[in-house]
Design a protein around this motif. Structure first.
Motif, mmCIF file in Angstrom:
data_model
loop_
_atom_site.group_PDB
_atom_site.id
_atom_site.type_symbol
_atom_site.label_atom_id
_atom_site.label_comp_id
_atom_site.label_asym_id
_atom_site.label_seq_id
_atom_site.Cartn_x
_atom_site.Cartn_y
_atom_site.Cartn_z
ATOM 1 N N ILE A 140 30.147 31.174 52.931
ATOM 2 C CA ILE A 140 29.854 32.608 53.088
ATOM 3 C C ILE A 140 31.067 33.524 52.998
ATOM 4 O O ILE A 140 30.917 34.691 52.660
ATOM 5 C CB ILE A 140 29.136 32.876 54.440
ATOM 6 C CG1 ILE A 140 29.942 32.299 55.616
ATOM 7 C CG2 ILE A 140 27.733 32.290 54.429
ATOM 8 C CD1 ILE A 140 29.354 32.647 56.977
ATOM 9 N N ASP A 141 32.261 33.010 53.304
ATOM 10 C CA ASP A 141 33.423 33.898 53.421
ATOM 11 C C ASP A 141 34.239 33.966 52.134
ATOM 12 O O ASP A 141 35.404 33.550 52.099
ATOM 13 C CB ASP A 141 34.340 33.441 54.567
ATOM 14 C CG ASP A 141 33.662 33.522 55.917
ATOM 15 O OD1 ASP A 141 32.767 34.370 56.081
ATOM 16 O OD2 ASP A 141 34.055 32.743 56.803
ATOM 17 N N PHE A 142 33.639 34.475 51.074
ATOM 18 C CA PHE A 142 34.373 34.566 49.812
ATOM 19 C C PHE A 142 33.837 35.738 49.001
ATOM 20 O O PHE A 142 32.756 36.265 49.273
ATOM 21 C CB PHE A 142 34.211 33.267 49.003
ATOM 22 C CG PHE A 142 32.799 33.037 48.532
ATOM 23 C CD1 PHE A 142 32.362 33.546 47.313
ATOM 24 C CD2 PHE A 142 31.899 32.332 49.307
ATOM 25 C CE1 PHE A 142 31.051 33.355 46.886
ATOM 26 C CE2 PHE A 142 30.588 32.135 48.883
ATOM 27 C CZ PHE A 142 30.171 32.650 47.670
ATOM 28 N N ASP A 143 34.605 36.115 48.020
ATOM 29 C CA ASP A 143 34.117 37.077 47.049
ATOM 30 C C ASP A 143 34.536 36.593 45.671
ATOM 31 O O ASP A 143 35.659 36.113 45.484
ATOM 32 C CB ASP A 143 34.696 38.469 47.318
ATOM 33 C CG ASP A 143 33.896 39.552 46.595
ATOM 34 O OD1 ASP A 143 32.737 39.290 46.211
ATOM 35 O OD2 ASP A 143 34.438 40.653 46.422
ATOM 36 N N THR A 144 33.622 36.689 44.714
ATOM 37 C CA THR A 144 33.970 36.289 43.355
ATOM 38 C C THR A 144 34.721 37.424 42.670
ATOM 39 O O THR A 144 34.531 38.598 42.973
ATOM 40 C CB THR A 144 32.707 35.933 42.547
ATOM 41 O OG1 THR A 144 31.764 36.999 42.643
ATOM 42 C CG2 THR A 144 32.088 34.636 43.061
ATOM 43 N N VAL A 145 35.587 37.035 41.742
ATOM 44 C CA VAL A 145 36.308 38.019 40.936
ATOM 45 C C VAL A 145 35.913 37.827 39.473
ATOM 46 O O VAL A 145 35.444 36.764 39.074
ATOM 47 C CB VAL A 145 37.841 37.900 41.125
ATOM 48 C CG1 VAL A 145 38.224 38.204 42.561
ATOM 49 C CG2 VAL A 145 38.344 36.536 40.697
ATOM 50 N N SER A 146 36.109 38.861 38.706
ATOM 51 C CA SER A 146 35.628 38.879 37.330
ATOM 52 C C SER A 146 36.561 38.116 36.385
ATOM 53 O O SER A 146 37.783 38.305 36.423
ATOM 54 C CB SER A 146 35.496 40.333 36.881
ATOM 55 O OG SER A 146 35.224 40.410 35.519
ATOM 56 N N VAL A 147 35.974 37.241 35.572
ATOM 57 C CA VAL A 147 36.711 36.584 34.484
ATOM 58 C C VAL A 147 35.990 36.936 33.182
ATOM 59 O O VAL A 147 34.864 36.514 32.969
ATOM 60 C CB VAL A 147 36.759 35.053 34.656
ATOM 61 C CG1 VAL A 147 37.554 34.408 33.521
ATOM 62 C CG2 VAL A 147 37.370 34.682 35.999
ATOM 63 N N GLN A 148 36.621 37.722 32.355
ATOM 64 C CA GLN A 148 35.953 38.177 31.120
ATOM 65 C C GLN A 148 36.259 37.277 29.924
ATOM 66 O O GLN A 148 35.387 36.997 29.105
ATOM 67 C CB GLN A 148 36.368 39.610 30.797
ATOM 68 C CG GLN A 148 35.741 40.639 31.734
ATOM 69 C CD GLN A 148 34.215 40.548 31.773
ATOM 70 O OE1 GLN A 148 33.563 40.357 30.753
ATOM 71 N NE2 GLN A 148 33.638 40.657 32.971
ATOM 72 N N ASP A 149 37.509 36.820 29.828
ATOM 73 C CA ASP A 149 37.907 36.003 28.672
ATOM 74 C C ASP A 149 38.481 34.687 29.130
ATOM 75 O O ASP A 149 39.074 34.607 30.201
ATOM 76 C CB ASP A 149 38.973 36.742 27.851
ATOM 77 C CG ASP A 149 38.478 38.087 27.372
ATOM 78 O OD1 ASP A 149 37.405 38.122 26.745
ATOM 79 O OD2 ASP A 149 39.162 39.088 27.623
ATOM 80 N N PHE A 150 38.298 33.677 28.313
ATOM 81 C CA PHE A 150 38.826 32.354 28.632
ATOM 82 C C PHE A 150 39.790 31.909 27.541
ATOM 83 O O PHE A 150 39.580 32.207 26.365
ATOM 84 C CB PHE A 150 37.683 31.341 28.749
ATOM 85 C CG PHE A 150 36.847 31.549 29.986
ATOM 86 C CD1 PHE A 150 37.126 30.862 31.151
ATOM 87 C CD2 PHE A 150 35.795 32.460 29.991
ATOM 88 C CE1 PHE A 150 36.375 31.062 32.298
ATOM 89 C CE2 PHE A 150 35.036 32.671 31.129
ATOM 90 C CZ PHE A 150 35.330 31.969 32.276
ATOM 91 N N ILE A 151 40.831 31.194 27.957
ATOM 92 C CA ILE A 151 41.746 30.573 26.999
ATOM 93 C C ILE A 151 40.985 29.456 26.316
ATOM 94 O O ILE A 151 40.334 28.650 26.990
ATOM 95 C CB ILE A 151 42.967 29.975 27.725
ATOM 96 C CG1 ILE A 151 43.632 31.027 28.609
ATOM 97 C CG2 ILE A 151 43.938 29.368 26.739
ATOM 98 C CD1 ILE A 151 44.589 30.417 29.635
ATOM 99 N N SER A 152 41.064 29.381 25.021
ATOM 100 C CA SER A 152 40.342 28.272 24.368
ATOM 101 C C SER A 152 41.290 27.189 23.913
ATOM 102 O O SER A 152 42.460 27.257 24.114
ATOM 103 C CB SER A 152 39.513 28.756 23.200
ATOM 104 O OG SER A 152 40.205 29.694 22.448
#
Ligand SMILES: [Zn+2]
Length: 152
Positions: A140-152
């Protein structure tokens, strides 16, 4: 303004097996899971560490799952601690498929487990999230952060 990940992450599944990236279809992707990402891949696809880090949690003894929230706590998953206080989490892993242990140092791209159908899941996929802890309870004690692009 949505908080974005500080680190750069690589795709946590082999690109040639990736059918689709789905950020919004799952009803579970709300609240502090709003930045989670589902990678639609065949069952048993290799799951790869998204960045260098240290394994902090491994659960792979669950044998059940399906399209019902009653299975929520039965997900098999791994978490990895990265730089900048960011963590990655990999869910719905196949039973006893973990290749890593808590405390183990892993490298970006290293095999950590395989895709399964444990927990609350409608179809085979890897649920992936990058998160930060807000307190100490991993459920319960977390927050997600945004990942838009990934290294390929
Ligand atoms: Zn998901």
């Amino acid at each position: 303004m949505e908080k974005s990940a500080i680190n750069r992450y690589r795709l946590p599944v082999p690109r040639n097996l990736l059918e689709r990236v789905d950020r919004t279809s799952s009803p579970a992707h709300a609240g502090n899971l709003r930045n989670a990402i589902d990678f639609i891949v065949p069952e048993n696809t290799l799951v790869l560490a998204a960045a260098n880090g240290i394994v902090t949690y491994v659960k792979d003894d669950s044998i059940i799952g399906g399209p019902n929230p009653i299975y929520w706590n039965f997900t098999n998953f791994v978490t990895i601690m990265h730089a900048n206080e960011e963590y990655s989490r990999y869910d719905h892993l196949a039973t006893q498929s973990s290749k890593v242990k808590v405390g183990q140092v892993v490298s970006e791209g290293q095999e950590i487990a395989r895709v399964g159908m444990t927990g609350y899941t409608f179809h085979p996929h890897l649920h992936f999230q990058v998160f930060i802890f807000t307190r100490t309870n991993i459920w319960i004690d977390f927050d997600t952060v945004s990942v838009q692009d990934f290294i390929s």
